[in-house]
Design a protein around this motif. Structure first.
Motif, PDB file in Angstrom:
ATOM      1  N   ALA A  44     -33.604  27.896  19.403  1.00  0.00           N
ATOM      2  CA  ALA A  44     -33.603  26.353  19.244  1.00  0.00           C
ATOM      3  C   ALA A  44     -32.289  26.103  18.470  1.00  0.00           C
ATOM      4  N   VAL A  45     -31.662  25.145  19.016  1.00  0.00           N
ATOM      5  CA  VAL A  45     -30.394  24.578  18.414  1.00  0.00           C
ATOM      6  C   VAL A  45     -30.713  23.503  17.600  1.00  0.00           C
ATOM      7  N   MET A  46     -30.468  23.722  16.487  1.00  0.00           N
ATOM      8  CA  MET A  46     -30.465  22.273  15.334  1.00  0.00           C
ATOM      9  C   MET A  46     -29.255  21.723  15.316  1.00  0.00           C
ATOM     10  N   ALA A  47     -28.957  20.773  16.074  1.00  0.00           N
ATOM     11  CA  ALA A  47     -27.665  20.001  16.101  1.00  0.00           C
ATOM     12  C   ALA A  47     -27.543  18.617  15.539  1.00  0.00           C
ATOM     13  N   PRO A  48     -26.373  18.124  15.259  1.00  0.00           N
ATOM     14  CA  PRO A  48     -26.242  16.896  14.807  1.00  0.00           C
ATOM     15  C   PRO A  48     -26.763  15.664  16.059  1.00  0.00           C
ATOM     16  N   ALA A  49     -27.423  14.933  15.537  1.00  0.00           N
ATOM     17  CA  ALA A  49     -28.506  13.953  16.688  1.00  0.00           C
ATOM     18  C   ALA A  49     -27.358  13.598  17.810  1.00  0.00           C
ATOM     19  N   ILE A  50     -26.233  13.271  17.608  1.00  0.00           N
ATOM     20  CA  ILE A  50     -25.249  12.574  18.553  1.00  0.00           C
ATOM     21  C   ILE A  50     -25.057  13.830  19.661  1.00  0.00           C
ATOM     22  N   SER A  51     -25.259  14.899  19.374  1.00  0.00           N
ATOM     23  CA  SER A  51     -24.908  16.025  20.308  1.00  0.00           C
ATOM     24  C   SER A  51     -26.078  16.437  21.294  1.00  0.00           C
ATOM     25  N   LEU A  52     -27.348  15.770  20.703  1.00  0.00           N
ATOM     26  CA  LEU A  52     -28.615  16.599  21.191  1.00  0.00           C
ATOM     27  C   LEU A  52     -28.727  16.319  22.744  1.00  0.00           C
ATOM     28  N   PRO A  53     -28.483  14.842  23.377  1.00  0.00           N
ATOM     29  CA  PRO A  53     -28.614  14.683  24.749  1.00  0.00           C
ATOM     30  C   PRO A  53     -27.850  15.732  25.531  1.00  0.00           C
ATOM     31  N   GLY A  54     -26.458  15.802  25.342  1.00  0.00           N
ATOM     32  CA  GLY A  54     -25.496  16.857  25.928  1.00  0.00           C
ATOM     33  C   GLY A  54     -26.006  18.169  25.982  1.00  0.00           C
ATOM     34  N   GLY A 106     -33.587  18.495  15.687  1.00  0.00           N
ATOM     35  CA  GLY A 106     -32.892  17.623  14.842  1.00  0.00           C
ATOM     36  C   GLY A 106     -32.688  18.477  13.342  1.00  0.00           C
ATOM     37  N   GLN A 107     -31.864  17.715  12.503  1.00  0.00           N
ATOM     38  CA  GLN A 107     -31.375  18.413  11.262  1.00  0.00           C
ATOM     39  C   GLN A 107     -31.937  17.813  10.133  1.00  0.00           C
ATOM     40  N   ASP A 108     -32.663  16.679  10.332  1.00  0.00           N
ATOM     41  CA  ASP A 108     -33.151  15.812   9.707  1.00  0.00           C
ATOM     42  C   ASP A 108     -33.854  14.358  10.514  1.00  0.00           C
ATOM     43  N   VAL A 109     -34.953  13.885   9.907  1.00  0.00           N
ATOM     44  CA  VAL A 109     -35.885  12.771  10.245  1.00  0.00           C
ATOM     45  C   VAL A 109     -36.214  11.728   9.301  1.00  0.00           C
ATOM     46  N   GLY A 132     -39.290   9.296  17.071  1.00  0.00           N
ATOM     47  CA  GLY A 132     -39.196   8.798  18.277  1.00  0.00           C
ATOM     48  C   GLY A 132     -38.121   9.020  19.007  1.00  0.00           C
ATOM     49  N   MET A 133     -36.852   8.919  18.339  1.00  0.00           N
ATOM     50  CA  MET A 133     -35.666   9.033  18.712  1.00  0.00           C
ATOM     51  C   MET A 133     -35.213  10.604  19.428  1.00  0.00           C
ATOM     52  N   LEU A 134     -35.646  11.312  18.404  1.00  0.00           N
ATOM     53  CA  LEU A 134     -35.707  12.844  18.635  1.00  0.00           C
ATOM     54  C   LEU A 134     -36.332  13.363  19.869  1.00  0.00           C
ATOM     55  N   ARG A 135     -37.592  12.774  19.818  1.00  0.00           N
ATOM     56  CA  ARG A 135     -38.189  13.223  20.979  1.00  0.00           C
ATOM     57  C   ARG A 135     -37.907  12.443  22.427  1.00  0.00           C
ATOM     58  N   ASP A 136     -37.397  11.183  22.375  1.00  0.00           N
ATOM     59  CA  ASP A 136     -36.731  10.708  23.245  1.00  0.00           C
ATOM     60  C   ASP A 136     -35.567  11.370  23.972  1.00  0.00           C
ATOM     61  N   VAL A 137     -34.829  12.170  23.310  1.00  0.00           N
ATOM     62  CA  VAL A 137     -33.613  13.144  23.969  1.00  0.00           C
ATOM     63  C   VAL A 137     -34.384  14.541  23.992  1.00  0.00           C
ATOM     64  N   ASN A 138     -35.698  14.913  23.852  1.00  0.00           N
ATOM     65  CA  ASN A 138     -36.457  16.098  24.232  1.00  0.00           C
ATOM     66  C   ASN A 138     -36.338  16.922  23.011  1.00  0.00           C
ATOM     67  N   ALA A 139     -35.830  16.579  21.976  1.00  0.00           N
ATOM     68  CA  ALA A 139     -35.924  17.623  20.714  1.00  0.00           C
ATOM     69  C   ALA A 139     -37.608  18.153  20.637  1.00  0.00           C
ATOM     70  N   THR A 140     -37.670  19.447  20.341  1.00  0.00           N
ATOM     71  CA  THR A 140     -38.829  20.119  20.090  1.00  0.00           C
ATOM     72  C   THR A 140     -39.182  20.300  18.659  1.00  0.00           C
ATOM     73  N   TYR A 141     -38.004  20.497  17.574  1.00  0.00           N
ATOM     74  CA  TYR A 141     -38.521  20.818  16.119  1.00  0.00           C
ATOM     75  C   TYR A 141     -37.312  19.713  15.506  1.00  0.00           C
ATOM     76  N   VAL A 142     -37.493  19.993  14.014  1.00  0.00           N
ATOM     77  CA  VAL A 142     -36.849  19.071  13.211  1.00  0.00           C
ATOM     78  C   VAL A 142     -36.831  19.860  12.088  1.00  0.00           C
ATOM     79  N   VAL A 143     -35.711  19.994  11.501  1.00  0.00           N
ATOM     80  CA  VAL A 143     -35.330  20.581  10.095  1.00  0.00           C
ATOM     81  C   VAL A 143     -35.728  19.430   8.961  1.00  0.00           C
ATOM     82  N   VAL A 144     -36.600  19.864   8.137  1.00  0.00           N
ATOM     83  CA  VAL A 144     -36.875  18.953   6.743  1.00  0.00           C
ATOM     84  C   VAL A 144     -36.984  19.566   5.396  1.00  0.00           C
ATOM     85  N   GLY A 145     -36.468  19.092   4.731  1.00  0.00           N
ATOM     86  CA  GLY A 145     -36.234  19.720   3.241  1.00  0.00           C
ATOM     87  C   GLY A 145     -35.486  20.952   3.221  1.00  0.00           C
ATOM     88  N   HIS A 146     -34.236  20.794   3.865  1.00  0.00           N
ATOM     89  CA  HIS A 146     -33.187  21.713   3.866  1.00  0.00           C
ATOM     90  C   HIS A 146     -32.742  21.821   2.506  1.00  0.00           C
TER      91      HIS A 146
END
Length: 246
Positions: free
Chosen positions: A40-50, A63-66, A81-95
């Motif tokens: 799973a690739v945790m990328a900057p949010a702007i890159s997730l759709p592509g 995502g890297q944060d939420v 909700g934005m992350l889910r809308d671009v088909n994200a599965t995971y999100v990193v929290v508390g890095h």
């Protein structure tokens, strides 16, 4: 209970433009053969759709944060909700970088994790100690206190990433035995919180993970993968780690 599938969460941090991200994904698709590990690739949010459109099948994005908020006047934040809308599965929290540079507390991390789960995202909750804590021999106590605070009110659909702060981006790597010591302690804490389901939850190690050390780290009984930083930026390293876990 069956050991959970190994997860390689590739944390790009603030690297790669959307154009570079798609080029990386095309390169990966040209060489990738699905193996034993989930990627799973945790990328900057702007890159997730592509990325999601370009990555080979079976490779997830996250995502890297939420934001802990559902929506509203929170300029610059990204909602679950934005992350889910671009088909994200995971999100990193508390890095650790969010905790250090943005003053994030365990209370805030738990709120973010709960918000992620409310939108069917799996939070990857990061915990770990600095060098001063380890040198005092307080690394287990410190990390478990952070874990419990960061999981307050959080459901069982969660991944925990142990990241000794002193080993992130420094070239210093905790030994496989160091990783297992904390992973086993985290597993026991998860049993206290979630009961038997804790056996199926994934505990990752993060900190200077590379193709030449990932197999020994992930072979430990309580380590179920890695949160990978610098080595995630090069396709050759990702292929090397994927192949090492076959």
């Amino acid at each position: 209970m069956t050991r959970p599938r190994t997860l390689l969460a590739l944390n790009w941090k603030m690297n790669k433009t959307p154009t570079e991200a798609k080029a990386w994904a095309r390169d990966l698709a040209g060489e990738f053969t699905r193996g034993a590990a989930e990627l799973a690739v945790m990328a900057p949010a702007i890159s997730l759709p592509g990325l999601k459109e370009t990555l080979p099948g079976g490779v997830d994005v996250g995502g890297q944060d939420v934001s802990p908020h559902e929506s509203g006047a929170y300029t610059g934040e990204i909602s679950a909700g934005m992350l889910r809308d671009v088909n994200a599965t995971y999100v990193v929290v508390g890095h650790s970088e969010r905790r250090e540079y943005h003053g994030e507390t365990d209370v805030l991390v738990a709120a973010k994790a709960r918000q992620a789960q409310a939108h069917n995202l799996t939070p990857i909750v990061c915990v770990g100690e600095g060098l001063d804590v380890r040198e005092r021999g307080e690394h287990v106590t410190h990390t478990l206190a952070q874990l419990r605070g960061s999981l307050e009110g959080v459901g069982e659909n969660v991944v925990v990433a142990y990241e000794p702060v002193w080993a992130i981006g420094t070239g210093k790597t905790a030994t496989a035995e160091d990783a297992e010591e904390l992973a086993a302690a985290i597993r026991e804490a998860l049993r206290e919180l979630y009961g038997e389901v804790a056996e199926s939850l994934r505990v990752l190690y993060g900190g200077s993970v590379k193709p030449d050390n990932i197999a020994s780290i992930c072979a430990q009984p309580n380590v179920n993968g890695a949160l990978v930083g610098g080595a995630s930026l090069k396709v050759a390293d990702v292929i090397g780690m994927n192949d090492a876990l076959r």
